[in-house]
Design a protein around this motif. Structure first.
Motif, PDB file in Angstrom:
ATOM      1  N   ALA A   4       5.148 -11.232  10.799  1.00 55.35           N
ATOM      2  CA  ALA A   4       3.791 -10.691  10.938  1.00 55.35           C
ATOM      3  C   ALA A   4       3.612  -9.582   9.919  1.00 55.35           C
ATOM      4  CB  ALA A   4       3.572 -10.143  12.343  1.00 55.35           C
ATOM      5  N   ARG A   5       2.436  -9.569   9.272  1.00 52.46           N
ATOM      6  CA  ARG A   5       2.078  -8.505   8.313  1.00 52.46           C
ATOM      7  C   ARG A   5       0.823  -7.833   8.847  1.00 52.46           C
ATOM      8  NH1 ARG A   5       1.651 -11.365   2.546  1.00 52.46           N
ATOM      9  NH2 ARG A   5      -0.105 -12.234   3.650  1.00 52.46           N
ATOM     10  N   VAL A   6       0.975  -6.682   9.447  1.00 53.98           N
ATOM     11  CA  VAL A   6      -0.150  -6.003  10.085  1.00 53.98           C
ATOM     12  C   VAL A   6      -0.832  -5.068   9.091  1.00 53.98           C
ATOM     13  CG1 VAL A   6      -0.812  -4.396  11.907  1.00 53.98           C
ATOM     14  CG2 VAL A   6       0.878  -6.186  12.374  1.00 53.98           C
ATOM     15  N   ASP A   7      -2.131  -5.252   8.972  1.00 51.89           N
ATOM     16  CA  ASP A   7      -2.953  -4.385   8.130  1.00 51.89           C
ATOM     17  C   ASP A   7      -3.659  -3.397   9.060  1.00 51.89           C
ATOM     18  OD1 ASP A   7      -4.854  -3.140   6.536  1.00 51.89           O
ATOM     19  OD2 ASP A   7      -5.480  -4.983   5.534  1.00 51.89           O
ATOM     20  N   ALA A   8      -3.132  -2.175   9.148  1.00 56.83           N
ATOM     21  CA  ALA A   8      -3.663  -1.170  10.070  1.00 56.83           C
ATOM     22  C   ALA A   8      -5.065  -0.717   9.700  1.00 56.83           C
ATOM     23  CB  ALA A   8      -2.720   0.031  10.127  1.00 56.83           C
ATOM     24  N   ASP A   9      -5.463  -0.910   8.455  1.00 56.10           N
ATOM     25  CA  ASP A   9      -6.773  -0.455   7.994  1.00 56.10           C
ATOM     26  C   ASP A   9      -7.839  -1.545   8.046  1.00 56.10           C
ATOM     27  OD1 ASP A   9      -5.709   2.077   7.386  1.00 56.10           O
ATOM     28  OD2 ASP A   9      -5.005   1.347   5.435  1.00 56.10           O
TER      29      ASP A   9
ATOM     30  N   PRO B 102      -7.565  -5.565  15.590  1.00 60.34           N
ATOM     31  CA  PRO B 102      -6.466  -5.052  16.422  1.00 60.34           C
ATOM     32  C   PRO B 102      -5.109  -5.661  16.032  1.00 60.34           C
ATOM     33  CG  PRO B 102      -8.364  -5.596  17.780  1.00 60.34           C
ATOM     34  CD  PRO B 102      -8.668  -6.102  16.404  1.00 60.34           C
ATOM     35  N   GLU B 103      -4.089  -4.817  16.078  1.00 56.89           N
ATOM     36  CA  GLU B 103      -2.736  -5.245  15.735  1.00 56.89           C
ATOM     37  C   GLU B 103      -2.316  -6.459  16.550  1.00 56.89           C
ATOM     38  OE1 GLU B 103       1.823  -3.563  16.139  1.00 56.89           O
ATOM     39  OE2 GLU B 103       0.231  -2.112  15.743  1.00 56.89           O
ATOM     40  N   ILE B 104      -2.643  -6.466  17.837  1.00 59.29           N
ATOM     41  CA  ILE B 104      -2.241  -7.577  18.692  1.00 59.29           C
ATOM     42  C   ILE B 104      -2.814  -8.896  18.182  1.00 59.29           C
ATOM     43  CG2 ILE B 104      -4.128  -7.210  20.362  1.00 59.29           C
ATOM     44  CD1 ILE B 104      -0.618  -8.389  21.309  1.00 59.29           C
ATOM     45  N   GLU B 105      -4.044  -8.876  17.683  1.00 57.15           N
ATOM     46  CA  GLU B 105      -4.641 -10.102  17.166  1.00 57.15           C
ATOM     47  C   GLU B 105      -3.926 -10.577  15.915  1.00 57.15           C
ATOM     48  OE1 GLU B 105      -8.913 -10.254  16.881  1.00 57.15           O
ATOM     49  OE2 GLU B 105      -9.149  -9.030  18.685  1.00 57.15           O
ATOM     50  N   GLN B 106      -3.498  -9.646  15.088  1.00 58.07           N
ATOM     51  CA  GLN B 106      -2.771 -10.020  13.875  1.00 58.07           C
ATOM     52  C   GLN B 106      -1.401 -10.611  14.224  1.00 58.07           C
ATOM     53  OE1 GLN B 106      -3.159  -7.223  10.495  1.00 58.07           O
ATOM     54  NE2 GLN B 106      -4.509  -6.031  11.842  1.00 58.07           N
ATOM     55  N   LYS B 107      -0.722 -10.016  15.196  1.00 59.12           N
ATOM     56  CA  LYS B 107       0.583 -10.541  15.609  1.00 59.12           C
ATOM     57  C   LYS B 107       0.435 -11.882  16.325  1.00 59.12           C
ATOM     58  CE  LYS B 107       3.307  -6.363  15.555  1.00 59.12           C
ATOM     59  NZ  LYS B 107       4.177  -5.452  16.299  1.00 59.12           N
ATOM     60  N   LEU B 108      -0.616 -12.034  17.112  1.00 51.64           N
ATOM     61  CA  LEU B 108      -0.845 -13.325  17.763  1.00 51.64           C
ATOM     62  C   LEU B 108      -1.124 -14.415  16.734  1.00 51.64           C
ATOM     63  CD1 LEU B 108      -2.948 -12.223  20.856  1.00 51.64           C
ATOM     64  CD2 LEU B 108      -0.658 -13.239  20.887  1.00 51.64           C
TER      65      LEU B 108
END
Length: 191
Positions: free
Chosen positions: A99-104, A108-114
């Protein structure tokens, strides 16, 4: 005629220890992974990437993880040391889903990880559709900072899972599944 849902209804994991050669060839793997990355992706961020572990590199990775496990716990019994050393030796191919989470991004982080998790699941589903076996595993290594460095992950990246791929070496029975009626409810508007 089988139902269009029969693939999903029949899919089950194949234990990594029961996976052997052949692994998917290059063309099949490419087709499988192209299908696997077709996931819901809020914001079109593509918050995932894939790392392939195969052959001697996969074995070297297992050796390095075993050494890391011993550094984490110098009292690790010999049987567990051996388990760590052999963990990546069974299936001929392991895909690391990252997973590559873009905080900006405002997503939401959870949606990116899902989203990344859906890639891992699509690899499982696609492997089953192709007559291959697959198992999605995590374990301590998925959450270890030194392992993340070993894999070359950036600070905003994390392992979603190690998906082991190969050909089942024996018939693999399905496990018991939960009853839908035990899981399904209907929300009612307050009176």
């Amino acid at each position: 005629m089988s139902s269009p849902l029969s693939l999903i209804q029949q899919r089950h994991s194949a234990p990594s220890r029961q996976l052997g050669e052949p692994a998917p060839d290059a063309a099949t793997l490419h087709t499988l992974l192209e299908a696997a990355i077709r996931v819901p992706d809020h914001g079109k961020l593509v918050p995932f990437r894939l790392i392939k572990l195969r052959g001697q590199d996969k074995l070297a990775f297992g050796e390095l993880l075993s050494a890391r496990a011993i550094r984490r716990d110098p009292q690790l019994p010999e049987s567990k040391r051996e388990k760590e050393r052999l963990r990546y030796t069974f299936a001929p191919l392991v895909m690391v889903v990252v997973a590559r989470v873009d905080a900006d991004a405002g997503i939401p982080e959870i949606e990116q990880k899902l989203c990344a998790g859906n890639v891992a699941y699509n690899i499982l589903l696609g492997a089953y559709a192709l007559g291959l076996g697959a198992q999605w595993l995590t374990g301590w290594a998925a959450y270890d900072a030194e392992v993340a460095q070993l894999l070359g992950l950036a600070e905003n990246e994390s392992v979603i899972g190690f998906v082991h791929l190969g050909t089942p070496q024996s018939d693999i029975p399905d496990r018991d599944r939960p009853a839908l009626n035990d899981l399904l409810s209907a929300w009612k508007a307050p009176a």
